[in-house]
Design an enzyme around this catalytic site. Sequence first.
Site, PDB file in Angstrom:
ATOM      1  N   CYS A 110      31.218  42.999  22.425  1.00  0.00           N
ATOM      2  CA  CYS A 110      30.077  42.873  23.353  1.00  0.00           C
ATOM      3  C   CYS A 110      29.187  44.120  23.392  1.00  0.00           C
ATOM      4  CB  CYS A 110      30.571  42.581  24.760  1.00  0.00           C
ATOM      5  SG  CYS A 110      31.530  41.079  24.852  1.00  0.00           S
ATOM      6  N   HIS A 245      24.825  44.431  29.406  1.00  0.00           N
ATOM      7  CA  HIS A 245      25.524  43.288  28.817  1.00  0.00           C
ATOM      8  C   HIS A 245      25.871  42.328  29.958  1.00  0.00           C
ATOM      9  CE1 HIS A 245      28.360  40.688  27.055  1.00  0.00           C
ATOM     10  NE2 HIS A 245      29.426  41.275  27.569  1.00  0.00           N
ATOM     11  N   ASN A 275      28.117  34.569  29.255  1.00  0.00           N
ATOM     12  CA  ASN A 275      28.323  35.803  28.500  1.00  0.00           C
ATOM     13  C   ASN A 275      28.198  35.471  27.013  1.00  0.00           C
ATOM     14  OD1 ASN A 275      29.512  37.885  27.034  1.00  0.00           O
ATOM     15  ND2 ASN A 275      31.118  38.270  28.539  1.00  0.00           N
TER      16      ASN A 275
HETATM   17  O1  UT7 Z   1      32.248  40.474  27.613  1.00  0.00           O
HETATM   18  C1  UT7 Z   1      33.647  40.670  27.699  1.00  0.00           C
HETATM   19  C2  UT7 Z   1      33.943  41.252  28.985  1.00  0.00           C
HETATM   20  N1  UT7 Z   1      34.556  40.301  29.870  1.00  0.00           N
HETATM   21  C3  UT7 Z   1      34.425  40.469  31.186  1.00  0.00           C
HETATM   22  O2  UT7 Z   1      33.723  41.330  31.609  1.00  0.00           O
HETATM   23  C4  UT7 Z   1      35.243  39.600  32.120  1.00  0.00           C
HETATM   24  C5  UT7 Z   1      35.708  40.434  33.302  1.00  0.00           C
HETATM   25  N2  UT7 Z   1      36.559  39.725  34.244  1.00  0.00           N
HETATM   26  C6  UT7 Z   1      36.092  38.707  34.995  1.00  0.00           C
HETATM   27  O3  UT7 Z   1      34.940  38.356  34.867  1.00  0.00           O
HETATM   28  C7  UT7 Z   1      37.008  38.096  36.022  1.00  0.00           C
HETATM   29  O4  UT7 Z   1      38.212  38.827  36.111  1.00  0.00           O
HETATM   30  C8  UT7 Z   1      37.325  36.608  35.757  1.00  0.00           C
HETATM   31  C9  UT7 Z   1      36.068  35.789  35.963  1.00  0.00           C
HETATM   32  C10 UT7 Z   1      37.851  36.422  34.337  1.00  0.00           C
HETATM   33  C11 UT7 Z   1      38.396  36.089  36.723  1.00  0.00           C
HETATM   34  O5  UT7 Z   1      37.989  36.336  38.054  1.00  0.00           O
HETATM   35  P1  UT7 Z   1      39.004  36.991  39.091  1.00  0.00           P
HETATM   36  O6  UT7 Z   1      38.286  37.142  40.356  1.00  0.00           O
HETATM   37  O7  UT7 Z   1      39.556  38.239  38.454  1.00  0.00           O
HETATM   38  O8  UT7 Z   1      40.082  35.869  39.262  1.00  0.00           O
HETATM   39  P2  UT7 Z   1      41.656  35.909  38.987  1.00  0.00           P
HETATM   40  O9  UT7 Z   1      41.948  35.967  37.531  1.00  0.00           O
HETATM   41  O10 UT7 Z   1      42.291  36.937  39.863  1.00  0.00           O
HETATM   42  O11 UT7 Z   1      42.076  34.492  39.507  1.00  0.00           O
HETATM   43  C12 UT7 Z   1      41.993  34.150  40.911  1.00  0.00           C
HETATM   44  C13 UT7 Z   1      42.360  32.686  41.068  1.00  0.00           C
HETATM   45  C14 UT7 Z   1      43.642  32.289  40.340  1.00  0.00           C
HETATM   46  O12 UT7 Z   1      44.309  31.343  41.139  1.00  0.00           O
HETATM   47  P3  UT7 Z   1      45.566  31.760  42.034  1.00  0.00           P
HETATM   48  O13 UT7 Z   1      46.566  32.333  41.070  1.00  0.00           O
HETATM   49  O14 UT7 Z   1      45.050  32.782  42.998  1.00  0.00           O
HETATM   50  O15 UT7 Z   1      45.984  30.472  42.659  1.00  0.00           O
HETATM   51  C15 UT7 Z   1      43.141  31.625  39.098  1.00  0.00           C
HETATM   52  O16 UT7 Z   1      44.043  30.685  38.588  1.00  0.00           O
HETATM   53  O17 UT7 Z   1      41.324  31.881  40.515  1.00  0.00           O
HETATM   54  C16 UT7 Z   1      41.895  30.932  39.615  1.00  0.00           C
HETATM   55  N3  UT7 Z   1      40.926  30.623  38.572  1.00  0.00           N
HETATM   56  C17 UT7 Z   1      40.034  29.636  38.676  1.00  0.00           C
HETATM   57  N4  UT7 Z   1      39.795  28.748  39.659  1.00  0.00           N
HETATM   58  C18 UT7 Z   1      38.802  27.874  39.439  1.00  0.00           C
HETATM   59  C19 UT7 Z   1      40.752  31.258  37.378  1.00  0.00           C
HETATM   60  N5  UT7 Z   1      39.752  30.662  36.707  1.00  0.00           N
HETATM   61  C20 UT7 Z   1      39.294  29.673  37.489  1.00  0.00           C
HETATM   62  C21 UT7 Z   1      38.274  28.724  37.340  1.00  0.00           C
HETATM   63  N6  UT7 Z   1      38.064  27.841  38.348  1.00  0.00           N
HETATM   64  N7  UT7 Z   1      37.501  28.675  36.229  1.00  0.00           N
END
Ligand code: UT7
Length: 318
Positions: A110, A245, A275
């Site tokens: 990226c 980005h 993204n």
């Molecule tokens: O260009 C490459 C660089 N990439 C990035 O910059 C990505 C950086 N990271 C992120 O953008 C975020 O960490 C994510 C969007 C990937 C995830 O968001 P988060 O706030 O860190 O969520 P999490 O992984 O802590 O998940 C929280 C909850 C989980 O459920 P439980 O375990 O709390 O019940 C996940 O299973 O959200 C759930 N979850 C979803 N729910 C609905 C994860 N993905 C989804 C989804 N829809 N798509």
Amino acid sequence: MSFSVLGTGMYVPPKVVTNDDLSQIVDTNDEWVMQRVGVHERHISERETAADMGYQAALAALENSGIKAEELDLILAASVSGESISPSVSCEIQNHLGVSCMTMDINAACSAFDFMLETAAGFFARKKVKKVLVVGAERLSRLLDWTDRSTCVIFGDGAGAVVLGEGDGYIDAVFNVKGGNDVIDIPQPVGSSPFYKREQEKKPCIHMKGQETFKFAVNAICKDSLRVLERNGLTLDDVSYIVPHQANKRIIDFACTKLKVPKDKFYVNIDRFGNTSSASIPIALAEMNRKGMLKKGDLLLLPAFGGGLASAACLLRW
Ligand code: UT7
């Protein structure tokens, strides 16, 4: 001798996939994706390869700059999602354009757009080139695990391009690389060598530890941006726009708060494209240019971060 940007271009495939569409495929919903990522819809390729999209973006950038493809001395391209390891995406774009200049791909995920600008600056400094095409092109939909809701909602397909010519627009850049595959990993298939021994084959798709990537990203935007400004005797007040980005709207919001800059200084379009990795900054520049937002003399700060892990920040005078 450095370079200035002569023109910009972008291309995204026509198919738009909304969060509601994705909720038919994985257990997700528009509210979660908008709140946690800030993406409402993304463009997804049905036919175009990364190189096809890169070619379309290149044509648009050439037209915008008034430069003919035959005038190009160098094509730099970046993609983590090209169809082939060889020919490279830059070779394919060169072939589509029907020209014979030197080409080279840069692999920095990226952050690749910033790495390409710095590489181009080296060629200009050595007076090896007068016109350079720089393209970021991605068909990330090829690399997604469409059963993994934590990654498939984030990314989109598309390409962005700029044409560079001799000038003094490019000021400086800083880079930061911390190699390792434990946070973001996009493995290739292991292959079928009867001699190669590996315990377990990891699926050849995007694996990402979201929260670790998030922390790395916020820290990288802030640190790299301040470092490149400071070493050029500039401050955030001198910057007309920060064009980061587009990885996650919340990453941009956090950086905005940490850097204490007004929200409208950051250009954001992740809601419409997701993204798009190496394509996200040149797509943003092409949109801003098309909207007439960029005035001669404007100072742009381009922070990028992602797989590698790698990050960078470039300073560019329009
Ligand atoms: O260009 C490459 C660089 N990439 C990035 O910059 C990505 C950086 N990271 C992120 O953008 C975020 O960490 C994510 C969007 C990937 C995830 O968001 P988060 O706030 O860190 O969520 P999490 O992984 O802590 O998940 C929280 C909850 C989980 O459920 P439980 O375990 O709390 O019940 C996940 O299973 O959200 C759930 N979850 C979803 N729910 C609905 C994860 N993905 C989804 C989804 N829809 N798509």
